[in-house]
Scaffold this motif. Structure first.
Motif, PDB file in Angstrom:
ATOM      1  N   VAL A  62       0.855  -1.185   0.000  1.00 45.94           N
ATOM      2  CA  VAL A  62       0.000   0.000   0.000  1.00 45.94           C
ATOM      3  C   VAL A  62       0.888   1.231   0.000  1.00 45.94           C
ATOM      4  O   VAL A  62       1.636   1.461   0.957  1.00 45.94           O
ATOM      5  CB  VAL A  62      -0.932   0.033   1.230  1.00 45.94           C
ATOM      6  CG1 VAL A  62      -1.812   1.285   1.188  1.00 45.94           C
ATOM      7  CG2 VAL A  62      -1.785  -1.219   1.308  1.00 45.94           C
ATOM      8  N   LEU A  63       0.851   2.012  -1.076  1.00 51.13           N
ATOM      9  CA  LEU A  63       1.597   3.256  -1.160  1.00 51.13           C
ATOM     10  C   LEU A  63       0.715   4.393  -0.637  1.00 51.13           C
ATOM     11  O   LEU A  63      -0.462   4.485  -1.012  1.00 51.13           O
ATOM     12  CB  LEU A  63       2.002   3.566  -2.604  1.00 51.13           C
ATOM     13  CG  LEU A  63       3.290   2.929  -3.132  1.00 51.13           C
ATOM     14  CD1 LEU A  63       3.232   1.405  -3.076  1.00 51.13           C
ATOM     15  CD2 LEU A  63       3.571   3.400  -4.556  1.00 51.13           C
ATOM     16  N   HIS A  95      -7.310  -3.361   8.674  1.00 51.11           N
ATOM     17  CA  HIS A  95      -8.584  -4.047   8.927  1.00 51.11           C
ATOM     18  C   HIS A  95      -8.928  -5.002   7.793  1.00 51.11           C
ATOM     19  O   HIS A  95      -9.471  -6.088   8.013  1.00 51.11           O
ATOM     20  CB  HIS A  95      -9.700  -3.020   9.103  1.00 51.11           C
ATOM     21  CG  HIS A  95     -11.077  -3.609   9.058  1.00 51.11           C
ATOM     22  ND1 HIS A  95     -11.631  -4.296  10.125  1.00 51.11           N
ATOM     23  CD2 HIS A  95     -12.006  -3.643   8.066  1.00 51.11           C
ATOM     24  CE1 HIS A  95     -12.851  -4.711   9.788  1.00 51.11           C
ATOM     25  NE2 HIS A  95     -13.091  -4.324   8.551  1.00 51.11           N
ATOM     26  N   TRP A  96      -8.580  -4.604   6.572  1.00 51.70           N
ATOM     27  CA  TRP A  96      -8.882  -5.429   5.394  1.00 51.70           C
ATOM     28  C   TRP A  96      -7.756  -6.401   5.061  1.00 51.70           C
ATOM     29  O   TRP A  96      -7.810  -7.090   4.047  1.00 51.70           O
ATOM     30  CB  TRP A  96      -9.170  -4.517   4.196  1.00 51.70           C
ATOM     31  CG  TRP A  96     -10.416  -3.714   4.351  1.00 51.70           C
ATOM     32  CD1 TRP A  96     -10.526  -2.388   4.664  1.00 51.70           C
ATOM     33  CD2 TRP A  96     -11.762  -4.186   4.221  1.00 51.70           C
ATOM     34  NE1 TRP A  96     -11.848  -2.013   4.736  1.00 51.70           N
ATOM     35  CE2 TRP A  96     -12.622  -3.086   4.462  1.00 51.70           C
ATOM     36  CE3 TRP A  96     -12.327  -5.429   3.915  1.00 51.70           C
ATOM     37  CZ2 TRP A  96     -14.010  -3.201   4.412  1.00 51.70           C
ATOM     38  CZ3 TRP A  96     -13.706  -5.540   3.858  1.00 51.70           C
ATOM     39  CH2 TRP A  96     -14.535  -4.444   4.106  1.00 51.70           C
ATOM     40  N   GLY A  97      -6.722  -6.446   5.884  1.00 54.89           N
ATOM     41  CA  GLY A  97      -5.661  -7.415   5.686  1.00 54.89           C
ATOM     42  C   GLY A  97      -4.460  -6.908   4.913  1.00 54.89           C
ATOM     43  O   GLY A  97      -3.594  -7.702   4.526  1.00 54.89           O
ATOM     44  N   PRO A 119       0.460  -5.238  13.075  1.00 58.18           N
ATOM     45  CA  PRO A 119       1.082  -6.203  12.156  1.00 58.18           C
ATOM     46  C   PRO A 119       1.647  -5.530  10.910  1.00 58.18           C
ATOM     47  O   PRO A 119       1.591  -6.078   9.812  1.00 58.18           O
ATOM     48  CB  PRO A 119      -0.089  -7.123  11.808  1.00 58.18           C
ATOM     49  CG  PRO A 119      -1.275  -6.225  11.826  1.00 58.18           C
ATOM     50  CD  PRO A 119      -1.013  -5.226  12.939  1.00 58.18           C
ATOM     51  N   TRP A 120       2.210  -4.341  11.070  1.00 59.62           N
ATOM     52  CA  TRP A 120       2.612  -3.535   9.929  1.00 59.62           C
ATOM     53  C   TRP A 120       4.093  -3.676   9.596  1.00 59.62           C
ATOM     54  O   TRP A 120       4.937  -3.765  10.473  1.00 59.62           O
ATOM     55  CB  TRP A 120       2.341  -2.052  10.191  1.00 59.62           C
ATOM     56  CG  TRP A 120       0.919  -1.705  10.493  1.00 59.62           C
ATOM     57  CD1 TRP A 120      -0.190  -2.464  10.253  1.00 59.62           C
ATOM     58  CD2 TRP A 120       0.453  -0.494  11.105  1.00 59.62           C
ATOM     59  NE1 TRP A 120      -1.306  -1.799  10.662  1.00 59.62           N
ATOM     60  CE2 TRP A 120      -0.950  -0.593  11.191  1.00 59.62           C
ATOM     61  CE3 TRP A 120       1.083   0.650  11.573  1.00 59.62           C
ATOM     62  CZ2 TRP A 120      -1.733   0.418  11.743  1.00 59.62           C
ATOM     63  CZ3 TRP A 120       0.314   1.665  12.120  1.00 59.62           C
ATOM     64  CH2 TRP A 120      -1.085   1.551  12.196  1.00 59.62           C
ATOM     65  N   LEU A 134     -13.527   0.806  11.038  1.00 60.70           N
ATOM     66  CA  LEU A 134     -14.155  -0.512  10.914  1.00 60.70           C
ATOM     67  C   LEU A 134     -13.495  -1.542  11.814  1.00 60.70           C
ATOM     68  O   LEU A 134     -14.094  -2.580  12.105  1.00 60.70           O
ATOM     69  CB  LEU A 134     -14.087  -0.981   9.460  1.00 60.70           C
ATOM     70  CG  LEU A 134     -14.770  -0.070   8.435  1.00 60.70           C
ATOM     71  CD1 LEU A 134     -14.593  -0.642   7.029  1.00 60.70           C
ATOM     72  CD2 LEU A 134     -16.244   0.111   8.738  1.00 60.70           C
ATOM     73  N   TRP A 135     -12.256  -1.272  12.240  1.00 61.09           N
ATOM     74  CA  TRP A 135     -11.556  -2.243  13.077  1.00 61.09           C
ATOM     75  C   TRP A 135     -12.169  -2.330  14.470  1.00 61.09           C
ATOM     76  O   TRP A 135     -12.013  -3.332  15.142  1.00 61.09           O
ATOM     77  CB  TRP A 135     -10.073  -1.901  13.156  1.00 61.09           C
ATOM     78  CG  TRP A 135      -9.777  -0.536  13.716  1.00 61.09           C
ATOM     79  CD1 TRP A 135      -9.495  -0.223  15.016  1.00 61.09           C
ATOM     80  CD2 TRP A 135      -9.702   0.692  12.993  1.00 61.09           C
ATOM     81  NE1 TRP A 135      -9.262   1.134  15.146  1.00 61.09           N
ATOM     82  CE2 TRP A 135      -9.367   1.719  13.913  1.00 61.09           C
ATOM     83  CE3 TRP A 135      -9.867   1.038  11.637  1.00 61.09           C
ATOM     84  CZ2 TRP A 135      -9.219   3.057  13.530  1.00 61.09           C
ATOM     85  CZ3 TRP A 135      -9.715   2.368  11.268  1.00 61.09           C
ATOM     86  CH2 TRP A 135      -9.398   3.350  12.215  1.00 61.09           C
TER      87      TRP A 135
END
Length: 269
Positions: A3-4, A43-45, A92-93, A261-262
């Motif tokens: 993800v940029l 949240h979306w993985g 988890p980044w 949403l998380w």
């Protein structure tokens, strides 16, 4: 999938805050808007981030280098200069921060991530926009049409780029911030960020650092039938002004933030 996040602009309309910190570090409920964006993607993985920094980029680097001490309980023993970390909040980044230049335009910033992206599809968004778009459905739509780029398209107040979309959701033409776009005849679907891209978009960035992604690259992608719109009728808001910041902060403090949403009670997460 990487993800940029474009996080290098000056944010002049928020000069009350951005004279001290970069715009993506302006806080919504005591957390940088960049953090909110990353929590949303997570949240979306999607947890592999490339932050494209520029103006005051060292502040963003310092934030992530010291992330655990920001949000952890710690003891500092001054007698022996030791540090003990107690309760921690883990993410988890994987975060890669690329300094892309103080004055580099959006296209030039994106191009500097080419070697990090490789030959894989990737996501791309702006460091000042929040939404509740379903990223799984967005990605599925992108894979279905098999073109170079999908843009999440929204219907806001009508102050950004105008899109002309055909019946198959292909974008015929793209015009960024046209004059008079607040008028009724210019109302319509606009660029909301939250892109899904194929590496071939790098071929459309031809002027290096001077390339504005929202100008020739997107116009030419539309001309070549490579630009598609994923229409999102839900929540979307760009933090462009102090008024926008206050509105987003109010949503967060009142636990009415559609992007969170998380966790619907996410103020302290």
């Amino acid at each position: 999938m990487k993800v940029l996040i474009l996080a290098g602009g000056l944010g002049t309309r928020l000069s009350e805050e951005t004279s001290i910190i970069p715009k993506p570090m302006v806080e919504i409920g005591q957390k940088p808007i960049l953090w909110h964006i990353m929590k949303f993607y997570s949240h979306w993985g999607f947890n592999d981030f490339i932050i494209l920094t520029g103006y005051k980029g060292h502040i963003i680097k310092d934030y992530f280098i010291n992330y655990y001490t920001h949000y952890s309980d710690i003891t500092v023993d001054m007698s022996d200069n030791s540090l003990q970390i107690h309760t921690t909040r883990h993410e988890p980044w994987k975060v890669t921060m690329l300094y892309t230049g103080q004055d580099t335009m959006t296209g030039g910033r994106i191009l500097k991530a080419k070697d990090y992206v490789g030959n894989e599809s990737f996501m791309l968004t702006y460091g000042d926009g929040l939404s509740d778009v379903n990223l799984k459905k967005l990605l599925a739509f992108h894979k279905e049409h098999k073109r170079a780029i999908t843009m999440t398209s929204i219907l806001p107040e009508g102050r950004f780029g105008k899109l002309d979309i055909d019946d198959n959701n292909r974008i015929r033409t793209f015009t960024e911030k046209p004059k008079g776009d607040a008028s009724a005849d210019n109302a319509g679907w606009i660029n909301g960020g939250f892109f899904v891209c194929e590496p071939k978009i790098f071929d459309y960035i031809k002027d290096g650092d001077e390339t504005i992604f929202e100008q020739e690259p997107l116009k030419n992608l539309a001309k070549d039938k490579e630009l598609y719109a994923y229409k999102h009728s839900g929540f979307w808001k760009c933090m462009d002004t102090l008024k926008d910041k206050k509105e987003l902060s109010k949503m967060w403090v009142e636990n009415k933030a559609p992007w969170a949403l998380w966790d619907k009670n996410a103020r302290d997460i």
